[in-house]
Design an enzyme around this catalytic site. Sequence first.
Site, PDB file in Angstrom:
ATOM      1  CG  ASN A  19      -1.929  -1.104   1.215  1.00 45.08           C
ATOM      2  OD1 ASN A  19      -2.554  -1.372   0.199  1.00 45.08           O
ATOM      3  ND2 ASN A  19      -2.099  -1.768   2.345  1.00 45.08           N
ATOM      4  N   GLY A  29      -7.914  -7.021  -5.870  1.00 41.58           N
ATOM      5  CA  GLY A  29      -8.599  -7.468  -7.080  1.00 41.58           C
ATOM      6  C   GLY A  29      -8.200  -6.674  -8.305  1.00 41.58           C
ATOM      7  CG  ASN A 116      -8.678  -7.886   1.167  1.00 38.95           C
ATOM      8  OD1 ASN A 116      -9.684  -8.516   0.867  1.00 38.95           O
ATOM      9  ND2 ASN A 116      -8.203  -6.944   0.380  1.00 38.95           N
ATOM     10  CG  HIS A 118     -13.508  -6.005   1.927  1.00 39.47           C
ATOM     11  ND1 HIS A 118     -13.015  -5.014   1.113  1.00 39.47           N
ATOM     12  CD2 HIS A 118     -12.789  -7.116   1.634  1.00 39.47           C
ATOM     13  CE1 HIS A 118     -12.038  -5.507   0.356  1.00 39.47           C
ATOM     14  NE2 HIS A 118     -11.885  -6.785   0.654  1.00 39.47           N
ATOM     15  CD  GLU A 167      -8.164   0.015  -2.128  1.00 36.98           C
ATOM     16  OE1 GLU A 167      -7.317  -0.827  -1.770  1.00 36.98           O
ATOM     17  OE2 GLU A 167      -8.341   0.345  -3.315  1.00 36.98           O
ATOM     18  CB  THR A 178     -10.860  -7.569  -2.561  1.00 35.09           C
ATOM     19  OG1 THR A 178     -10.299  -6.330  -2.131  1.00 35.09           O
ATOM     20  CG2 THR A 178      -9.782  -8.458  -3.152  1.00 35.09           C
TER      21      THR A 178
END
Length: 296
Positions: A19, A29, A116, A118, A167, A178
């Site tokens: 990141n 994704g 991950n 969400h 994010e 994703t």
Amino acid sequence: VILALPPEGAADLRMRIFNADGTEAEMCGNGIRCLARFLADSDGSPVGIRWSIETPAGLICPELQGDGQLKVDMGAPFLLSDQVPTGLAVSDRGLPEGVIDLDGVEMAVAAVGMGNPHVVVPVDDLASIPFDAWGAALEVHSAFPAKTNVHFLQVHSRERLEIRVWERGAGPTLACGTGACATLVAAVLLGLADDCAEVVLPGGPLMIEWRDRTGSVLMTGPAEAVFDGVLTPDLVPAGSPMAMTREAPVAPPAPTAAADFDCSKDCAEECQRPDRCLRDEAQQKVQAFLSSTSLD
């Protein structure tokens, strides 16, 4: 930043992604579509080719479509609280959900893992919410011990969903593959959407399918080459961690003057200035910069 690496098992290759804040993500994704596009462009891969790619979230398999888009088997979603992970309890609808209070505002949320974490927050109007404030607060909320990606969802129809993305480790972004998958899964289980829908993001739409509620989520979307280039060691500042990977003399002489000192060469074997290490100083400056600067 995506790294394409040799596989550790029988896959075609291994992916690592970092990141903007330097943290490593389990999966991305959009990133895996970009990686597949890079592979297709690099070797002229034919339509229908399918790559197996190792990620920290498991084996992910993108496939090149006839129209140039990439269809990715993203695997089955994680719907147990400890798998996401989240402190929210699993409801009778089959996913972790609950109500979170943000400075007196109560909002219903649902959590889904795609390798991950969400959280999906249905709202009436995306344009009217305090997106930055809510996104930043939910990312680090105590209900998500590993932090979380945040998606605010407006339902236009059962076949058309729209989200805005905050994010984890990056802040507002134009898209999240994703996250689009997690959003459809949550919307299906909450009774808001059909098992195949267009998910509209600021960067464009993705088609997401979850035909079998115990099976894989499929994501189809574009990826286009924007630029290419070469990272040359000659352009890496002396003393940086990347510069230290350059070839150095086997037995570097001790530095005689500050002007002659090159950390990347003179410290190749061991640090020559432990009382004032340039590498440590550089890392401290980077951390101070990251702590005081927005990278959105």
